[in-house]
Design a protein around this motif. Structure first.
Motif, mmCIF file in Angstrom:
data_model
loop_
_atom_site.group_PDB
_atom_site.id
_atom_site.type_symbol
_atom_site.label_atom_id
_atom_site.label_comp_id
_atom_site.label_asym_id
_atom_site.label_seq_id
_atom_site.Cartn_x
_atom_site.Cartn_y
_atom_site.Cartn_z
ATOM 1 N N GLN A 167 0.828 -1.197 0.000
ATOM 2 C CA GLN A 167 0.000 0.000 0.000
ATOM 3 C C GLN A 167 0.870 1.258 0.000
ATOM 4 O O GLN A 167 2.034 1.244 0.392
ATOM 5 N N GLN A 168 0.266 2.362 -0.434
ATOM 6 C CA GLN A 168 1.020 3.601 -0.631
ATOM 7 C C GLN A 168 1.705 4.073 0.645
ATOM 8 O O GLN A 168 2.847 4.540 0.612
ATOM 9 N N ALA A 169 1.035 3.966 1.788
ATOM 10 C CA ALA A 169 1.643 4.437 3.029
ATOM 11 C C ALA A 169 2.937 3.684 3.330
ATOM 12 O O ALA A 169 3.922 4.272 3.797
ATOM 13 N N GLN A 170 2.948 2.366 3.061
ATOM 14 C CA GLN A 170 4.165 1.591 3.319
ATOM 15 C C GLN A 170 5.246 1.890 2.281
ATOM 16 O O GLN A 170 6.437 1.856 2.587
ATOM 17 N N LEU A 171 4.848 2.196 1.052
ATOM 18 C CA LEU A 171 5.826 2.637 0.055
ATOM 19 C C LEU A 171 6.447 3.965 0.478
ATOM 20 O O LEU A 171 7.666 4.167 0.356
ATOM 21 N N ASP A 172 5.616 4.869 0.985
ATOM 22 C CA ASP A 172 6.123 6.151 1.463
ATOM 23 C C ASP A 172 7.080 5.953 2.632
ATOM 24 O O ASP A 172 8.112 6.625 2.731
ATOM 25 N N LEU A 173 6.728 5.007 3.516
ATOM 26 C CA LEU A 173 7.597 4.708 4.656
ATOM 27 C C LEU A 173 8.951 4.177 4.174
ATOM 28 O O LEU A 173 10.006 4.609 4.651
ATOM 29 N N ALA A 174 8.926 3.267 3.205
ATOM 30 C CA ALA A 174 10.176 2.709 2.684
ATOM 31 C C ALA A 174 11.009 3.781 1.996
ATOM 32 O O ALA A 174 12.243 3.820 2.142
ATOM 33 N N THR A 175 10.354 4.662 1.259
ATOM 34 C CA THR A 175 11.070 5.751 0.591
ATOM 35 C C THR A 175 11.744 6.658 1.614
ATOM 36 O O THR A 175 12.898 7.071 1.440
ATOM 37 N N ALA A 176 11.014 6.971 2.687
ATOM 38 C CA ALA A 176 11.578 7.828 3.729
ATOM 39 C C ALA A 176 12.749 7.139 4.438
ATOM 40 O O ALA A 176 13.775 7.769 4.713
ATOM 41 N N ALA A 177 12.603 5.831 4.732
ATOM 42 C CA ALA A 177 13.693 5.096 5.376
ATOM 43 C C ALA A 177 14.932 5.069 4.492
ATOM 44 O O ALA A 177 16.068 5.237 4.969
ATOM 45 N N ALA A 178 14.728 4.867 3.184
ATOM 46 C CA ALA A 178 15.863 4.855 2.260
ATOM 47 C C ALA A 178 16.576 6.205 2.263
ATOM 48 O O ALA A 178 17.822 6.270 2.183
#
Length: 568
Positions: free
Chosen positions: A418-429
């Motif tokens: 889901q988009q929220a988890q993609l956003d989380l992964a992008t931020a972590a990266a």
């Protein structure tokens, strides 16, 4: 950012702050989200459950309930590693096979009278459990439940024969004997060492006739369930249409289920929202901003929430650069968990709080935060750990290098994320980039995510939910050292003998307070190991069709499909 962060560290992390802010914005406004954050309630209490509980006389006879399923179930044997690692498999198999105990909303085990007259400790030295079986209980091949089934489950799951590719030997490896008791309905199970959570064993009970050989155990339940003994049986299983149905078993000796049929259809989370709005399914997850924003005002809908044993984490592999504990520790120190959690929590009506324990959830007795410095955001400390590991800085925005190789990792993501988890992964990266670690986000097919990447340990970084690692003794499988090719439920294959010993000792400690101390000691070592960065306990927030009874958000309780139905 944390208010205590020094000015110097804020200066170094300025680009990171922008990246996180962008990610939060994307989460808030994208994908049909709420367009802004929502008021949040405190996480549900330990004993809370939100299932519209109704007595059976207030439920209609007949009807159908339709659910989404995350992925097609290939391996139906929950004792086998590919079956036991998938929560939906275990939940569904407990509907068609004997589950001797269930749990109530507080997580307390309750015997199931359809299978047990009683089960109790009849000796403490050695520990002996005597089970009195319901004499009406029979397998679909006509045989009564007996000690032979208990014996087969024990012998296949105790880890002594590597030909059985087992999910988790916890508890089974401590049993020394399984015998018939005073008559054929009585079973005596003797333990070589005490085991506190014995009620969680044989849950479900798998028939001896279905696992007579290692080949039966490993392959005999692929795409089929050979023998059943539950209120439901499989009606249809259409792999092409990715649709599965459960129907009442006419041979069932207990209270007849209320529903005529329960239908499951495989779909990703984003598709399930539209399917719910189209009245194609009767429940959908509302645990993200986009989902809650679309579902909260849907026609004839109730929002239900509770706190189960359910956590979201970032897990590290144990190969390549990540074989070095200092590198894994550095990745943990480079993360601002509060910023990541805010991304996931934005637009969801229940507060997500940072999780400081891998084993005990905040709504369980014995919880304490053992994360210490290992989950405390400190970019300077992360960089020093990488320096100490021999990874040299290569200039702004460039990955560090060692022996001519860049520090580049791959985060494996399901294409159904889901988009929220993609956003989380992008931020972590972005956070890791600030420390000199390049992390690529690699999307893979949803059906391959576990089967081809997570379970075989083919990942550097991955994030998923661990669910239903309850009672606490089940946590051993998540962190124990592999034995040969068997990684149990620990796909990173990271562990230590000290952690194993502490978890095993805790599982054998009958006093809950003493056991909690041991679990917390083990948890502190897991944080230090750099195995997993816990993010938050995930409350279940679901949109449910109004009138659906005895289903929704179960908290620490177990599902009972035989009681599910529509209100009169």
């Amino acid at each position: 950012m944390d208010a205590s962060t020094s000015a110097r560290r804020l200066g170094r992390a300025a680009a990171l702050a922008v990246a996180v802010a962008l990610a939060v914005t994307a989460c808030t406004s994208g994908g049909g989200g709420s367009g802004g954050d929502v008021a949040k309630s405190e996480p549900p209490r330990q004993d809370s459950q939100d299932i519209n509980a109704k007595p059976l006389d207030q439920i209609k006879d007949g009807g159908e309930v339709r659910f989404a399923l995350d992925q097609w179930i290939t391996q139906w044997n929950p004792l086998q590693v590919d079956g036991g690692s998938y929560t939906d498999t275990v939940n569904l198999i407990r509907t068609v096979e004997p589950s001797l105990f269930g749990t109530d909303a507080s997580g307390t085990f309750q015997p199931n009278p359809d299978y047990l007259v009683e089960a109790k400790v009849t000796s403490t030295s050695p520990q002996v459990i005597t089970y009195k079986l319901n004499p009406k209980a029979k397998w679909s091949d006509g045989k009564p439940l007996s000690y032979l089934d208990f014996k087969a489950d024990w012998q296949s799951s105790n880890g002594k024969d590597p030909a059985y590719n087992i999910a988790d030997p916890s508890g089974y490896e401590l049993i020394s004997a399984v015998e018939q008791g005073a008559d054929p309905t009585e079973v005596k199970v003797t333990f070589a060492q005490p085991y506190a959570d014995w009620q969680n064993l044989f849950r479900p009970l798998i028939p001896a006739a279905g696992i007579a050989t290692p080949d039966d155990f490993n392959k005999g339940w692929v795409e089929k369930i050979p023998i059943t003994a539950g209120p439901f049986r499989i009606g249809t299983a259409d792999k092409t249409a990715q649709t599965l149905s459960l129907v009442p078993d006419p041979a069932w000796w207990g209270t007849k289920p209320k529903l005529d049929k329960i239908t499951f259809r495989v779909m990703d989370k984003s598709a399930s929202i539209q399917a719910y709005l189209n009245n194609e399914i009767d429940l959908a997850s509302a645990g993200t901003a986009a989902a809650y924003g679309q579902l909260k005002n849907a026609k004839d809908t109730a929002i239900r929430a509770a706190s189960p044993w359910d956590e979201v984490h970032i897990s590290f592999g144990g190969n390549g650069a990540l074989a070095d504990q200092k590198v894994r520790q550095a990745l943990g120190r480079a993360l601002d968990r509060s910023a990541l959690i805010k991304i996931a929590n934005n637009g969801v009506p229940v507060e997500f709080k940072p999780l400081g324990n891998h084993i005990i959830m905040p709504n369980q007795t014995g919880y304490q935060d053992n994360s210490g410095d290992w989950a405390k955001f400190d970019l300077a400390a992360a960089k020093k750990l990488l320096d100490d590991a021999g990874w040299k800085e290569a200039g702004s925005g460039q990955p560090r290098t060692k022996d001519g190789q860049p520090l580049e990792l791959h985060w494996v993501l399901s294409d159904g994320t889901q988009q929220a988890q993609l956003d989380l992964a992008t931020a972590a990266a972005a956070m890791w980039q600030a420390a000199g670690v390049k992390v690529d986000l690699d999307k893979v097919a949803a059906n391959d995510f576990f089967a081809k990447y997570v379970t075989p340990g083919k990942f550097d970084v991955a994030s998923w939910r661990n669910t239903d690692s309850f009672p606490n003794s089940k946590s051993l499988a998540n962190f124990r050292l592999p034995v040969g090719d068997n990684s149990f439920q620990n796909p990173s294959r990271l562990g230590s003998q000290e952690i194993d010993d502490l978890l095993k000792k805790a599982a054998g400690t009958v006093d809950p307070a003493d056991a909690a101390k041991l679990y917390n000691q083990a948890d502190a070592k897991i944080w230090e190991l750099g195995h997993t960065v816990e993010l938050y306990q995930r409350p279940v927030v679901v949109a449910v069709r109004k009138g659906l009874a005895n289903y929704g958000a179960f908290g620490l309780g177990s599902e009972d499909y035989s009681k599910v139905g529509w209100e009169k």
